[in-house]
Design an enzyme around this catalytic site. Structure first.
Site, mmCIF file in Angstrom:
data_model
loop_
_atom_site.group_PDB
_atom_site.id
_atom_site.type_symbol
_atom_site.label_atom_id
_atom_site.label_comp_id
_atom_site.label_asym_id
_atom_site.label_seq_id
_atom_site.Cartn_x
_atom_site.Cartn_y
_atom_site.Cartn_z
ATOM 1 N N ARG A 64 0.848 -1.178 0.000
ATOM 2 C CA ARG A 64 0.000 0.000 0.000
ATOM 3 C C ARG A 64 0.894 1.242 0.000
ATOM 4 N NH1 ARG A 64 -3.282 -2.884 -1.577
ATOM 5 N NH2 ARG A 64 -5.396 -3.315 -0.789
ATOM 6 N N GLU A 93 -3.581 7.395 -4.504
ATOM 7 C CA GLU A 93 -4.031 6.854 -5.794
ATOM 8 C C GLU A 93 -5.375 7.433 -6.204
ATOM 9 O OE1 GLU A 93 -4.013 2.604 -6.029
ATOM 10 O OE2 GLU A 93 -2.050 2.433 -5.072
ATOM 11 N N HIS A 113 -0.970 -0.016 -10.168
ATOM 12 C CA HIS A 113 -1.587 -0.915 -9.176
ATOM 13 C C HIS A 113 -2.086 -2.195 -9.854
ATOM 14 C CE1 HIS A 113 -3.765 -0.963 -5.040
ATOM 15 N NE2 HIS A 113 -3.409 -2.177 -5.397
#
Length: 328
Positions: A243, A272, A290
């Protein structure tokens, strides 16, 4: 919950086979155009659904969950991480939360190794050089990178994914080091000839490659801080497939720009889908959207786990992937 088909609202487009199966089993409302739900849409879903199937793009804050209607009994997340869900608020409302652990382990570990290789051997730079038509042919000192064999890999968070990364890294001749809150079983350490570092600070100062594989929790927010980045060797690289919030992104961008560390491979970001503008300018960073878990097999397996969790819950049993707590 009654034996009738429960109302399930799914916030994003899922694989076709999974959606078909969900429609057969439940009274299911799908997101056919795959748009990210707004806060108002999430609030409406929380006040309508008996079971909500969100993803990591859905920020289920404490305020949103507190506003949920009494009919909502299960949040069956399509994903491993649950940092986007206010778990304490869900518990207070009597809402069960599940996730899909384990099914993405191999895919994410594959991507971690891919990023380590890409940064160490400057694959992104080389590919851009060729595409730009600027490659002038082979030269003895051109595009020199770092050999992995014999180097030290420090894994921050050696759980399922971290262990899978270690298994792959051993094949490339990397020596395995790790930091967890709790030390692994001696048999696991022996399998990888792994060295445990109780002090993250000390480990970072001795590693050539650092892989971030811990979840995002309050305890891991900015775990890799500006201070800790300064502990790393100038030739070291850092890779993050967990993360984005685990790394202080502003500090990472500064360290890379100043060449205080050699490079980074990032599949996740602090805000993000926004990416720090300086990262976009740097050649010593490999940036991915991602996609660490993005395989057909992985997405199907995630959907299957969601369905199992829902069916188990509807049948009056504890779902196999009920979230109790997170740790690394």
């Amino acid at each position: 919950m009654t034996r009738r088909r429960p109302l399930v609202i799914v916030t994003r487009k899922l694989p076709d086979l999974i959606e078909t199966r969900m429609m057969e089993l439940f009274d299911c409302r799908l997101n056919l155009d795959d748009h990210a739900f707004t806060r108002d849409e999430l609030a409406a879903a929380l006040n309508t659904a008996e079971i909500l199937v969100p993803t990591v793009t859905d920020e289920l804050s404490a305020a949103l969950i507190q506003s949920a209607g009494p009919q909502l009994k299960l949040i069956a997340s399509f994903g491993t991480g649950v940092n986007n869900i206010a778990l304490d608020a869900a518990k207070a409302k009597g809402i069960t939360v599940t996730n899909t652990p384990g099914v993405l382990t191999e895919d994410t570990a594959d991507m971690t190794l891919a990023l380590i290789l890409a940064v160490a051997r400057r694959l992104g730079e080389g590919e851009r050089l060729v595409r730009a038509g600027r490659w002038q042919g082979w030269a003895p000192t051109a595009m020199l990178g770092m050999r992995l064999t014999g180097k030290r890999l420090g894994i921050v968070g050696m759980g399922r994914i971290g262990t899978a990364v270690a298994r792959r890294a051993r094949a490339f001749g990397l020596s395995i080091h790790y930091h967890n809150r709790r030390r692994l079983d001696p048999a696991v350490e022996a399998e990888f000839d792994a060295t445990y570092w109780e002090s993250l600070d000390q480990m970072l100062g001795h590693m050539d490659v650092v892989s971030i594989n811990c979840p995002h929790t309050p305890a891991t927010y900015h775990l890799i801080s500006a201070r800790r980045l300064r502990l790393m060797k100038p030739h070291a690289i850092v890779v993050n497939t967990s993360r984005g919030q685990v790394i202080e992104e502003e500090a990472l961008a500064r360290a890379l720009y100043a060449r205080e560390i050699a490079g980074a491979g990032l599949d996740v970001y602090e805000r993000e889908p926004d990416i720090h503008p300086r990262l976009l300018e740097l050649d010593n960073v490999v940036l991915l959207p991602h996609m660490g878990s993005s395989t057909h097999d992985g997405r199907f397996d995630m959907g299957e786990r969601v369905i199992v969790n829902i069916k188990t819950f509807v049948d009056g049993h504890t779902p196999p992937d009920k979230v109790v707590h997170t740790m690394f």
